[in-house]
Design a protein around this motif. Sequence first.
Motif, PDB file in Angstrom:
ATOM      1  N   PHE A   6     -57.441 -56.695  46.338  1.00 37.52           N
ATOM      2  CA  PHE A   6     -57.498 -55.544  47.229  1.00 37.52           C
ATOM      3  C   PHE A   6     -58.478 -55.764  48.373  1.00 37.52           C
ATOM      4  CE2 PHE A   6     -56.207 -53.995  43.045  1.00 37.52           C
ATOM      5  CZ  PHE A   6     -55.023 -53.338  43.367  1.00 37.52           C
ATOM      6  N   GLY A   7     -58.675 -57.010  48.771  1.00 41.92           N
ATOM      7  CA  GLY A   7     -59.543 -57.301  49.897  1.00 41.92           C
ATOM      8  C   GLY A   7     -59.055 -56.602  51.161  1.00 41.92           C
ATOM      9  N   GLY A   8     -59.968 -55.939  51.881  1.00 35.21           N
ATOM     10  CA  GLY A   8     -59.605 -55.219  53.088  1.00 35.21           C
ATOM     11  C   GLY A   8     -59.048 -53.833  52.838  1.00 35.21           C
ATOM     12  N   ARG A   9     -58.829 -53.461  51.583  1.00 38.61           N
ATOM     13  CA  ARG A   9     -58.288 -52.142  51.251  1.00 38.61           C
ATOM     14  C   ARG A   9     -59.418 -51.155  50.954  1.00 38.61           C
ATOM     15  NH1 ARG A   9     -53.455 -52.659  53.466  1.00 38.61           N
ATOM     16  NH2 ARG A   9     -52.133 -54.200  52.418  1.00 38.61           N
ATOM     17  N   VAL A  10     -59.145 -49.890  51.251  1.00 39.58           N
ATOM     18  CA  VAL A  10     -60.083 -48.800  50.965  1.00 39.58           C
ATOM     19  C   VAL A  10     -59.417 -47.841  49.985  1.00 39.58           C
ATOM     20  CG1 VAL A  10     -61.345 -46.839  51.926  1.00 39.58           C
ATOM     21  CG2 VAL A  10     -61.200 -48.991  53.209  1.00 39.58           C
ATOM     22  N   ALA A  11     -60.125 -47.507  48.931  1.00 38.94           N
ATOM     23  CA  ALA A  11     -59.578 -46.645  47.880  1.00 38.94           C
ATOM     24  C   ALA A  11     -60.455 -45.424  47.665  1.00 38.94           C
ATOM     25  CB  ALA A  11     -59.446 -47.425  46.574  1.00 38.94           C
ATOM     26  N   ILE A  12     -59.807 -44.297  47.407  1.00 44.53           N
ATOM     27  CA  ILE A  12     -60.490 -43.092  46.928  1.00 44.53           C
ATOM     28  C   ILE A  12     -60.082 -42.886  45.485  1.00 44.53           C
ATOM     29  CG2 ILE A  12     -60.654 -40.579  47.110  1.00 44.53           C
ATOM     30  CD1 ILE A  12     -60.192 -40.845  50.103  1.00 44.53           C
ATOM     31  N   VAL A  13     -61.060 -42.771  44.601  1.00 52.58           N
ATOM     32  CA  VAL A  13     -60.786 -42.473  43.196  1.00 52.58           C
ATOM     33  C   VAL A  13     -61.505 -41.181  42.849  1.00 52.58           C
ATOM     34  CG1 VAL A  13     -60.891 -43.279  40.817  1.00 52.58           C
ATOM     35  CG2 VAL A  13     -60.669 -44.951  42.679  1.00 52.58           C
ATOM     36  N   THR A  14     -60.751 -40.159  42.464  1.00 57.42           N
ATOM     37  CA  THR A  14     -61.368 -38.874  42.126  1.00 57.42           C
ATOM     38  C   THR A  14     -61.700 -38.828  40.636  1.00 57.42           C
ATOM     39  OG1 THR A  14     -59.308 -37.664  41.632  1.00 57.42           O
ATOM     40  CG2 THR A  14     -59.996 -37.795  43.950  1.00 57.42           C
ATOM     41  N   GLY A  15     -62.709 -38.045  40.314  1.00 62.73           N
ATOM     42  CA  GLY A  15     -63.159 -37.977  38.927  1.00 62.73           C
ATOM     43  C   GLY A  15     -63.632 -39.330  38.433  1.00 62.73           C
ATOM     44  N   ALA A  16     -64.312 -40.082  39.309  1.00 60.09           N
ATOM     45  CA  ALA A  16     -64.623 -41.485  39.031  1.00 60.09           C
ATOM     46  C   ALA A  16     -66.012 -41.702  38.450  1.00 60.09           C
ATOM     47  CB  ALA A  16     -64.462 -42.317  40.309  1.00 60.09           C
ATOM     48  N   GLY A  17     -66.693 -40.634  38.054  1.00 57.13           N
ATOM     49  CA  GLY A  17     -68.031 -40.791  37.521  1.00 57.13           C
ATOM     50  C   GLY A  17     -68.074 -41.224  36.075  1.00 57.13           C
ATOM     51  N   VAL A  36     -64.410 -45.149  47.475  1.00 59.82           N
ATOM     52  CA  VAL A  36     -65.062 -43.842  47.486  1.00 59.82           C
ATOM     53  C   VAL A  36     -65.043 -43.329  46.053  1.00 59.82           C
ATOM     54  CG1 VAL A  36     -65.045 -41.486  48.341  1.00 59.82           C
ATOM     55  CG2 VAL A  36     -64.301 -43.351  49.829  1.00 59.82           C
ATOM     56  N   VAL A  37     -66.220 -43.186  45.477  1.00 60.87           N
ATOM     57  CA  VAL A  37     -66.355 -42.694  44.106  1.00 60.87           C
ATOM     58  C   VAL A  37     -66.562 -41.181  44.176  1.00 60.87           C
ATOM     59  CG1 VAL A  37     -67.690 -42.807  41.978  1.00 60.87           C
ATOM     60  CG2 VAL A  37     -67.347 -44.880  43.352  1.00 60.87           C
ATOM     61  N   ASN A  38     -65.495 -40.450  43.908  1.00 63.63           N
ATOM     62  CA  ASN A  38     -65.581 -38.991  43.957  1.00 63.63           C
ATOM     63  C   ASN A  38     -65.832 -38.435  42.565  1.00 63.63           C
ATOM     64  OD1 ASN A  38     -63.465 -36.519  43.274  1.00 63.63           O
ATOM     65  ND2 ASN A  38     -64.880 -36.077  44.937  1.00 63.63           N
ATOM     66  N   ASP A  39     -66.848 -37.608  42.437  1.00 69.21           N
ATOM     67  CA  ASP A  39     -67.058 -36.908  41.177  1.00 69.21           C
ATOM     68  C   ASP A  39     -67.996 -35.736  41.431  1.00 69.21           C
ATOM     69  OD1 ASP A  39     -66.546 -37.896  38.012  1.00 69.21           O
ATOM     70  OD2 ASP A  39     -68.030 -36.319  38.327  1.00 69.21           O
ATOM     71  N   LEU A  40     -67.565 -34.570  40.985  1.00 71.26           N
ATOM     72  CA  LEU A  40     -68.374 -33.366  41.151  1.00 71.26           C
ATOM     73  C   LEU A  40     -69.493 -33.302  40.113  1.00 71.26           C
ATOM     74  CD1 LEU A  40     -68.735 -30.662  42.655  1.00 71.26           C
ATOM     75  CD2 LEU A  40     -67.034 -29.674  41.107  1.00 71.26           C
ATOM     76  N   GLY A  41     -69.349 -34.099  39.060  1.00 66.46           N
ATOM     77  CA  GLY A  41     -70.386 -34.128  38.037  1.00 66.46           C
ATOM     78  C   GLY A  41     -70.413 -32.912  37.150  1.00 66.46           C
ATOM     79  N   VAL A  42     -69.234 -32.335  36.899  1.00 62.21           N
ATOM     80  CA  VAL A  42     -69.176 -31.124  36.088  1.00 62.21           C
ATOM     81  C   VAL A  42     -69.007 -31.471  34.620  1.00 62.21           C
ATOM     82  CG1 VAL A  42     -68.212 -29.753  37.956  1.00 62.21           C
ATOM     83  CG2 VAL A  42     -66.665 -30.955  36.390  1.00 62.21           C
ATOM     84  N   SER A  43     -69.158 -30.464  33.769  1.00 57.14           N
ATOM     85  CA  SER A  43     -68.866 -30.633  32.352  1.00 57.14           C
ATOM     86  C   SER A  43     -67.356 -30.647  32.156  1.00 57.14           C
ATOM     87  CB  SER A  43     -69.498 -29.494  31.550  1.00 57.14           C
ATOM     88  OG  SER A  43     -68.933 -28.255  31.931  1.00 57.14           O
ATOM     89  N   ARG A  44     -66.922 -30.829  30.926  1.00 58.45           N
ATOM     90  CA  ARG A  44     -65.501 -30.974  30.641  1.00 58.45           C
ATOM     91  C   ARG A  44     -64.684 -29.760  31.066  1.00 58.45           C
ATOM     92  NH1 ARG A  44     -63.662 -32.594  24.587  1.00 58.45           N
ATOM     93  NH2 ARG A  44     -64.410 -30.472  24.204  1.00 58.45           N
ATOM     94  N   ASP A  45     -65.291 -28.567  31.042  1.00 61.32           N
ATOM     95  CA  ASP A  45     -64.562 -27.357  31.424  1.00 61.32           C
ATOM     96  C   ASP A  45     -64.714 -27.013  32.905  1.00 61.32           C
ATOM     97  OD1 ASP A  45     -67.132 -26.358  31.618  1.00 61.32           O
ATOM     98  OD2 ASP A  45     -66.860 -24.744  30.167  1.00 61.32           O
ATOM     99  N   GLY A  46     -65.410 -27.884  33.649  1.00 62.70           N
ATOM    100  CA  GLY A  46     -65.539 -27.678  35.083  1.00 62.70           C
ATOM    101  C   GLY A  46     -66.776 -26.931  35.511  1.00 62.70           C
TER     102      GLY A  46
END
Length: 308
Positions: A6-17, A36-46
């Motif tokens: 994936f050289g040269g590629r940009v990825a967004i992964v949600t819930g990636a924490g 892009v490591v997306n994570d809100l850092g919530v508990s299992r129930d949000g």
Amino acid sequence: MGEIRFGGRVAIVTGAGTGLGRSHALGLAERGAKVVVNDLGVSRDGSGASSEAAEAVVDEIRAMGGTAMAHGTDVSDEAGVKDMVAQAMDAWGRIDIVVNNAGILRDKTFAKMEMADFRKVVDVHLIGSANVAHACWPIMREQKYGRIVLTSSASGLYGNFGQSNYGAAKAAMMGLMNVLHLEGARDNIRVNTLAPTAATRMTEDLLPAEAQALLAPETITPGLLYLVSEDGPSRVILGAGAGSFSQTQVYESTGITLMDEDNTPEAVAAQFDQITDPAGHVEMTDAFSQTRKYALNAAKARGLKLEW
């Protein structure tokens, strides 16, 4: 097939924490993607919020020599998602891969469930996935390249007691995939669905310890990496768990055609075994495939010639 990179590629992964998202982000970064490591850092129930999990994964990626940034938006917040996409574009100038993995659980039987809990789970899983895909869609169309993965679940595809909200949201991924596949094809945007079974904090109370040892998130990520690769497929529901991979498909039986005065509920009941007989079943590639089938069947039954 050569090595998938994936050289040269940009990825967004949600819930990636944590869990699957973390595994996916590390897998993409290890093979050259900026992530892009997306994570809100919530508990299992949000509930709650923290940037620690996302930042920790970014640190892991940088320690291996990769490139990453953290973003803590709630994917159900459209403005926050747009900010995340804007930051990725400002930093790297393109977005090639979207892995919609973020999710929460608020399990309860339907009779006891508050509709606010039903709505929140649908907002995070379905609306959140649509928000991220929608924000990236014009970018992918302009660059004539995009790979999007939606995350479903056996709970949505087959059902699971006490998960009406989660199951409904996860089943919706198939419908969203089917339409985005058709709309994205001319711009080389490929859209697939991953249906994983993994030992994560989402399933820790549901699986015996022996199964958890086998169902590590890392056993699933290779399938995800193929789905988002340059030569990956489109419109595939890939089941994955413990190193096992399979495809889920929706078929329609050959069925019957009832005409005029014979088209009664009693006739449907009398021939229901034939209606549901799987022999000769076919996969429908779009909604009009079914419309065409029914119209042609009716024309044939009446001795008419219909060109379609």
